[in-house]
Scaffold this motif. Structure first.
Motif, PDB file in Angstrom:
ATOM      1  N   GLN A 123       1.380  12.726  -1.404  1.00 23.54           N
ATOM      2  CA  GLN A 123       1.040  13.558  -1.221  1.00 23.54           C
ATOM      3  C   GLN A 123       1.576  14.512  -1.302  1.00 23.54           C
ATOM      4  O   GLN A 123       2.192  14.651  -2.291  1.00 23.54           O
ATOM      5  CB  GLN A 123       2.007  13.652   0.413  1.00 23.54           C
ATOM      6  CG  GLN A 123       1.219  12.408   1.620  1.00 23.54           C
ATOM      7  CD  GLN A 123       2.253  13.059   2.826  1.00 23.54           C
ATOM      8  OE1 GLN A 123       4.059  13.438   2.743  1.00 23.54           O
ATOM      9  NE2 GLN A 123       2.097  12.649   4.002  1.00 23.54           N
ATOM     10  N   ASP A 147       3.143   3.046   2.689  1.00 22.94           N
ATOM     11  CA  ASP A 147       2.133   3.189   3.774  1.00 22.94           C
ATOM     12  C   ASP A 147       1.045   1.675   4.297  1.00 22.94           C
ATOM     13  O   ASP A 147       0.357   2.204   3.772  1.00 22.94           O
ATOM     14  CB  ASP A 147       1.606   4.530   3.299  1.00 22.94           C
ATOM     15  CG  ASP A 147       1.165   5.188   4.381  1.00 22.94           C
ATOM     16  OD1 ASP A 147       0.529   3.835   5.959  1.00 22.94           O
ATOM     17  OD2 ASP A 147       0.501   5.477   5.021  1.00 22.94           O
ATOM     18  N   SER A 186      -2.496   2.611   4.747  1.00 26.68           N
ATOM     19  CA  SER A 186      -3.567   3.017   3.293  1.00 26.68           C
ATOM     20  C   SER A 186      -4.173   2.430   2.553  1.00 26.68           C
ATOM     21  O   SER A 186      -3.581   1.452   2.539  1.00 26.68           O
ATOM     22  CB  SER A 186      -2.054   3.731   1.609  1.00 26.68           C
ATOM     23  OG  SER A 186      -2.933   4.553   0.926  1.00 26.68           O
ATOM     24  N   HIS A 233      -4.879   2.618  -0.867  1.00 30.48           N
ATOM     25  CA  HIS A 233      -4.136   2.988  -1.833  1.00 30.48           C
ATOM     26  C   HIS A 233      -3.279   1.373  -2.634  1.00 30.48           C
ATOM     27  O   HIS A 233      -1.922   1.945  -1.682  1.00 30.48           O
ATOM     28  CB  HIS A 233      -3.369   3.382  -2.574  1.00 30.48           C
ATOM     29  CG  HIS A 233      -4.783   4.738  -2.500  1.00 30.48           C
ATOM     30  ND1 HIS A 233      -6.305   4.559  -2.945  1.00 30.48           N
ATOM     31  CD2 HIS A 233      -4.701   6.289  -1.148  1.00 30.48           C
ATOM     32  CE1 HIS A 233      -6.773   6.079  -2.072  1.00 30.48           C
ATOM     33  NE2 HIS A 233      -6.066   5.909  -1.906  1.00 30.48           N
ATOM     34  N   THR A 293       1.273  -1.310   0.142  1.00 31.94           N
ATOM     35  CA  THR A 293      -0.093   0.002   0.258  1.00 31.94           C
ATOM     36  C   THR A 293       0.670   1.203  -0.145  1.00 31.94           C
ATOM     37  O   THR A 293       1.545   1.506   1.287  1.00 31.94           O
ATOM     38  CB  THR A 293      -0.923  -0.282   1.132  1.00 31.94           C
ATOM     39  OG1 THR A 293      -0.476  -0.203   2.211  1.00 31.94           O
ATOM     40  CG2 THR A 293      -1.974  -1.154   0.948  1.00 31.94           C
ATOM     41  N   THR A 307       1.095   5.832  -0.091  1.00 34.62           N
ATOM     42  CA  THR A 307      -0.034   7.120  -0.192  1.00 34.62           C
ATOM     43  C   THR A 307       0.932   8.180  -0.797  1.00 34.62           C
ATOM     44  O   THR A 307       2.148   8.274  -1.574  1.00 34.62           O
ATOM     45  CB  THR A 307       0.064   7.160   1.621  1.00 34.62           C
ATOM     46  OG1 THR A 307      -0.280   8.218   1.965  1.00 34.62           O
ATOM     47  CG2 THR A 307       1.575   7.735   2.077  1.00 34.62           C
TER      48      THR A 307
END
Length: 137
Positions: free
Chosen positions: A67, A78, A81, A83, A63, A65
């Protein structure tokens, strides 16, 4: 009348006994393995990045993340997360970040992989043309 006017606000006196903490904002120059690729974002917000993900040692089902930093989207692993890197080695960019950076379906983006930092950076064309001083239409 012997009274003096008093100020509306008196700032507090600084506490000089507490040491100040400084943050080193100089760019790191010890990065030697930076990898560059380009890719087009698909209709679901995914970007193919097989070669860079292999260099980062990131695998499908891990997973990530994303930003926003200035005009750059940074992607890191992450565990919290939702995703995931899909089986085709595509990473996901959330719609909000795509909107903020002006990335649309089919746009080509520059991808910069930094294995030492475990970071994948996504640069929209608008950010690169700003760096070059070229006006964007």
């Amino acid at each position: 009348m012997t009274e003096r006017p008093t100020p509306l606000f008196s700032p507090p006196e600084p506490d000089l006994s507490t040491p100040l903490i400084t943050v080193d904002t100089r760019p790191r120059t010890d990065l030697t393995d930076l990898l560059l690729a380009t890719a087009a974002i698909d209709h679901s917000g995914r970007i193919p990045a097989r070669r860079l993900l292999r260099a980062l040692d990131w695998h499908p089902d891990q997973t990530t993340t994303a930003q926003l930093r200035d005009q750059t989207i940074t992607i890191r692993l992450d565990a919290h997360s939702p995703h995931r890197i899909d089986s085709r080695h595509h990473v996901f960019i959330p719609a909000g970040l795509r909107d903020l950076t002006g990335i649309r379906t089919g746009d080509t983006v520059a991808l910069l992989g930094a294995p030492q930092l475990q970071l994948l950076a996504v640069y929209p064309v608008r950010a690169l043309t700003t760096l070059l001083g070229t006006p964007v239409d």
